[in-house]
Design an enzyme around this catalytic site. Structure first.
Site, short mmCIF file in Angstrom:
data_model
loop_
_atom_site.label_atom_id
_atom_site.label_comp_id
_atom_site.label_asym_id
_atom_site.label_seq_id
_atom_site.Cartn_x
_atom_site.Cartn_y
_atom_site.Cartn_z
N GLY A 107 0.89 -1.17 -0.20
CA GLY A 107 0.10 0.15 -0.05
C GLY A 107 0.71 1.33 -0.06
O GLY A 107 0.34 2.21 -0.70
N ASP A 136 -2.99 -6.00 13.49
CA ASP A 136 -3.91 -5.45 14.53
C ASP A 136 -5.02 -6.61 14.79
O ASP A 136 -5.14 -7.70 13.76
CB ASP A 136 -4.80 -4.42 14.22
CG ASP A 136 -3.89 -3.14 13.55
OD1 ASP A 136 -3.55 -2.29 14.23
OD2 ASP A 136 -3.75 -3.21 12.40
#
Ligand code: HPA
Length: 235
Positions: A21, A205
C-alpha cells in the site's frame, strides 16, 4: 508512454509486481530485496521500481490505500504495462479468535462491502478469489521454511473507520479471518483483465482484542512476509 497515473516507459514493469500500500514500503522493498533496482515511476509520489530477485525480474509498486486507489494502479499495470501477476503484500486486522499479531494470512477469497465487483459483474455477486497457483506457491514456500499460514476468507472494507460497532463480531461469526482494504477489488479486476492476483497479509492488529503492532514490529513482520513471497515467486 505513460498512463494517467504511472509515468513509466513501455516495458518498464516486470510481469510480476509486488503491491504494497505504502509507496515508501515499495522503495524499502526495492532497496532491501532487489538487485539492480531502478525507479520507473514517481507520479503522485506513488513510487514503482523494477529490479532482480534471485536473478529474475520483479517490480514493486505502491498501491495506495483502498480499492479505489489500488484498482487504478492495478488496472493500468495490467492493461498498459502487460503485468500478469500482482501480489499485494500488506497488513490486516484480525477478527478470528484463531489469529494473533504477526500471523500470516493468505487471502483465498475476499468478501467486501464495496460495490466494485457488482459494477463489473452485471449487478451479481462475484466470488472474489485468489489465483490458486500463486496461493499454492506461497503456501508451499511457507511450509518449506516452517512458517504457519492461515488460508481463508478476508473482508475488504471501504471504511477503515466503520460506523458499525459490531462489524468485527459479525465478520468473525461468518468465518472471516481478517479485515483489509484491497483484495476483493484486486481479485475482481484480475478476473476482468485475465491476470493473476493474491493478497499476502501480516496481522498487524486484532480488532476484537484491541491489540496492535508497533512500527518496528510492523516493519519486521512485513519484511519477513515479503522475503517469503519473493522466494515463492522466484523459486
Ligand atoms: N482495518 C482495515 N485494514 C487494516 C486494518 C484494519 O483494522 N489493520 C490493518 N489493515
Amino acid at each position: 508512454m505513460s498512463t494517467p497515473h504511472i509515468d513509466a516507459a513501455d516495458g518498464a514493469f516486470a510481469p510480476t509486481v509486488l503491491f504494497p500500500g505504502d509507496p515508501l514500503r515499495a522503495q524499502h522493498i526495492a532497496q532491501r530485496f532487489l538487485t539492480d533496482a531502478v525507479q520507473v515511476t514517481s507520479a503522485r509520489n506513488m513510487f514503482g521500481y523494477t529490479g532482480l530477485y534471485r536473478g529474475q525480474p520483479v517490480s514493486v509498486m505502491g498501491s495506495g490505500m483502498g480499492i479505489a486507489s489500488s484498482s487504478i494502479y492495478a488496472t493500468e499495470l495490467i492493461r498498459h504495462y502487460g503485468v500478469k501477476r500482482i501480489v499485494r503484500v500488506g497488513t490486516c486486522g484480525a477478527v478470528s479468535d484463531g489469529l494473533a499479531l504477526g500471523d500470516l494470512v493468505l487471502a483465498l477469497s475476499a468478501s467486501t462491502d464495496s460495490n466494485v465487483n457488482r459494477l463489473r459483474f452485471a449487478g451479481m455477486d462475484y466470488a472474489a478469489g485468489a489465483s490458486y497457483s500463486l496461493l499454492r506457491g506461497v503456501a508451499d514456500q511457507a511450509e518449506r521454511v516452517g512458517v504457519p499460514v492461515h488460508v481463508g476468507n478476508v473482508f475488504s472494507t471501504d471504511l477503515f473507520y466503520s460506523p458499525n460497532p459490531n462489524i468485527a463480531d459479525t465478520l468473525a461469526a461468518m468465518g472471516i479471518l481478517a479485515v483489509e482494504m484491497e483484495a476483493a477489488g484486486l481479485y475482481g479486476l484480475a478476473a476482468e483483465f485475465g491476470a493473476q492476483a493474491l493478497a499476502v497479509l501480516t496481522v498487524s492488529d486484532h480488532l476484537r482484542r484491541d491489540a496492535h503492532m508497533d512500527v518496528h514490529q510492523r516493519q519486521t513482520g512485513v519484511d519477513a512476509m515479503t522475503e517469503l513471497t519473493l522466494d515463492a515467486l522466484c523459486a
